[in-house]
Design a protein around this motif. Structure first.
Motif, PDB file in Angstrom:
ATOM      1  N   LEU A  94       0.966  -1.328   0.111  1.00 37.32           N
ATOM      2  CA  LEU A  94      -0.372   0.320   0.661  1.00 37.32           C
ATOM      3  C   LEU A  94       0.763   1.161  -0.140  1.00 37.32           C
ATOM      4  O   LEU A  94       1.970   1.218   0.750  1.00 37.32           O
ATOM      5  N   SER A  95       0.924   2.177  -1.176  1.00 41.53           N
ATOM      6  CA  SER A  95       1.148   3.607  -1.033  1.00 41.53           C
ATOM      7  C   SER A  95       0.371   4.807  -1.065  1.00 41.53           C
ATOM      8  O   SER A  95      -0.840   4.640  -1.061  1.00 41.53           O
ATOM      9  N   TYR A  96       1.104   5.036  -0.561  1.00 39.33           N
ATOM     10  CA  TYR A  96       0.025   6.615  -0.073  1.00 39.33           C
ATOM     11  C   TYR A  96       1.033   8.128  -0.039  1.00 39.33           C
ATOM     12  O   TYR A  96       2.156   8.042   1.010  1.00 39.33           O
ATOM     13  N   TYR A  98       0.739  12.299   0.046  1.00 40.39           N
ATOM     14  CA  TYR A  98      -0.025  13.135   0.519  1.00 40.39           C
ATOM     15  C   TYR A  98       0.194  14.541   0.486  1.00 40.39           C
ATOM     16  O   TYR A  98       1.527  14.616   1.053  1.00 40.39           O
ATOM     17  N   VAL A 132      -3.804  14.087  -2.748  1.00 36.11           N
ATOM     18  CA  VAL A 132      -3.921  12.785  -1.992  1.00 36.11           C
ATOM     19  C   VAL A 132      -3.533  11.568  -2.956  1.00 36.11           C
ATOM     20  O   VAL A 132      -4.486  11.899  -4.051  1.00 36.11           O
ATOM     21  N   TYR A 134      -3.395   7.492  -3.373  1.00 39.53           N
ATOM     22  CA  TYR A 134      -3.242   6.724  -2.237  1.00 39.53           C
ATOM     23  C   TYR A 134      -3.859   5.551  -2.710  1.00 39.53           C
ATOM     24  O   TYR A 134      -4.397   4.827  -4.176  1.00 39.53           O
ATOM     25  N   GLN A 135      -2.683   3.869  -3.882  1.00 36.32           N
ATOM     26  CA  GLN A 135      -2.310   3.038  -4.880  1.00 36.32           C
ATOM     27  C   GLN A 135      -1.831   1.809  -4.095  1.00 36.32           C
ATOM     28  O   GLN A 135      -1.593   1.632  -2.806  1.00 36.32           O
ATOM     29  N   PRO A 165      -8.194   2.598  -4.289  1.00 33.67           N
ATOM     30  CA  PRO A 165      -7.192   3.206  -4.809  1.00 33.67           C
ATOM     31  C   PRO A 165      -7.655   4.647  -4.290  1.00 33.67           C
ATOM     32  O   PRO A 165      -9.329   4.637  -4.620  1.00 33.67           O
ATOM     33  N   GLN A 167      -7.053   9.661  -5.326  1.00 30.66           N
ATOM     34  CA  GLN A 167      -6.671   9.907  -6.415  1.00 30.66           C
ATOM     35  C   GLN A 167      -7.340  11.607  -6.080  1.00 30.66           C
ATOM     36  O   GLN A 167      -8.615  11.785  -6.729  1.00 30.66           O
ATOM     37  N   THR A 241      -8.827  12.245   1.081  1.00 30.56           N
ATOM     38  CA  THR A 241      -9.608  10.944   1.539  1.00 30.56           C
ATOM     39  C   THR A 241     -11.175  10.765   1.416  1.00 30.56           C
ATOM     40  O   THR A 241     -11.828   9.983   1.224  1.00 30.56           O
ATOM     41  N   ALA A 245     -11.901   8.874  -1.942  1.00 26.85           N
ATOM     42  CA  ALA A 245     -11.694   6.565  -1.459  1.00 26.85           C
ATOM     43  C   ALA A 245     -12.787   6.858  -2.142  1.00 26.85           C
ATOM     44  O   ALA A 245     -13.500   7.135  -1.539  1.00 26.85           O
TER      45      ALA A 245
END
Length: 294
Positions: A94-96, A98, A132, A134-135, A165, A167, A241, A245
């Protein structure tokens, strides 16, 4: 092996500003710009890709059923079972990311004098941008469906890790003003009494605007004692998010109010109901974001 978790986290923050005053007056000014970034990589260790070994649970060695290797989940020391589980082991990621960019400018000083002191004012404006990204590992990417009217979230990996994810971002422009009014000072049982008035206007790029105010009273009956009371209107803006999300799985807990002796004896609605004591109980649930993963 045992489940594990590896996290690599990097936070960057920069702030540059200037401040000064307007000649010999009481007025001051302040301006600054700032940049912040949080980058996180998370590795979930020793999980199982259940979709890969699904056929092993329904495998049969009965005559004429074909050849396959059934999994014996009741004997984890069996070499065949260990080999099947080892072949399906995954370490999903999980990659984040911000990011926040902000600029702010303000002035403050005295407007005029009253018997109890100077009336002071503060004015300011700011601009902020948040983003943000988030992948998630494809093995954890959620699929949302309705089965007989029941909402279901699933993914190739373990259900407890299914997520989506996210974005996107937004910007907000704000202006604010605050006024401090001294009402009384140096009187019997009144060391000082002040009124504080404030207002902030916020305009968001993708979900409208809001105006929030406050009225506060500061009272010192003696120098070493401060009493304050505030009435205000507040606004909680959604985060990136919250806005972008997708659906994720969840397992909230709930306690049966009739479980255990205390529940039965203290609740008339539980009379005649025998529920075993519970430590916790997990419920199947999902958390829905505003975006759906394809």
């Amino acid at each position: 092996g045992n489940r594990g978790l590896k996290i690599a986290d990097t936070t960057e923050l920069a702030n540059v500003g200037l401040k000064g005053n307007f000649g010999d007056t009481s007025w001051n000014w302040d301006a600054h710009i700032s940049y912040g970034k949080n980058d996180q990589l998370q590795i979930e260790q020793n999980y199982i890709n259940f979709s890969q070994i699904l056929g092993d649970f329904s495998c049969s060695t009965a005559p004429g059923a074909g050849s396959c290797t059934p999994i014996d989940i009741f004997n984890l020391s069996d070499p065949t079972t260990q080999a099947i589980l080892r072949s399906a082991k995954i370490n999903p990621y999980l990659s984040y990311l911000y990011q926040m960019k902000e600029g702010d400018a303000s002035v403050n000083g005295s407007l005029f004098s009253l018997p109890a002191g100077d009336v002071q004012a503060a004015l300011g404006a700011s601009y902020r941008k948040e983003y943000v990204d988030y992948q998630v590992d494809p093995l954890l990417n959620s699929t949302f469906s309705l089965n007989n009217g029941i909402a279901t979230i699933s993914c190739a990996g373990p259900g407890s890790l299914c997520t989506s994810p996210a974005q996107g971002g937004f910007n907000v422009k704000e202006a604010y003003a605050e006024l401090l009014i001294p009402v009384l000072k140096d009187l019997p049982f009144v060391h000082s009494l002040n009124i504080d008035l404030g207002d902030r206007y916020s305009k968001y790029s993708n979900f409208g605007s809001t105006n929030n105010w406050k009225v506060a009273i500061e009272f010192r009956p003696i120098e070493d004692l401060l009493l304050r009371a505030t009435a205000s209107k507040v606004f909680r803006a959604p985060t990136p998010t919250n806005l972008f999300a997708g659906p994720t799985s969840d397992a909230p807990t709930a306690i049966d109010p009739c479980a255990g002796v205390a529940g039965v004896s203290g609740n008339k609605a539980c009379q005649g109901i025998d529920v075993p004591p519970q430590v916790f109980s997990q419920l199947t649930a999902y958390t829905m974001g505003s975006q759906f993963a394809a």
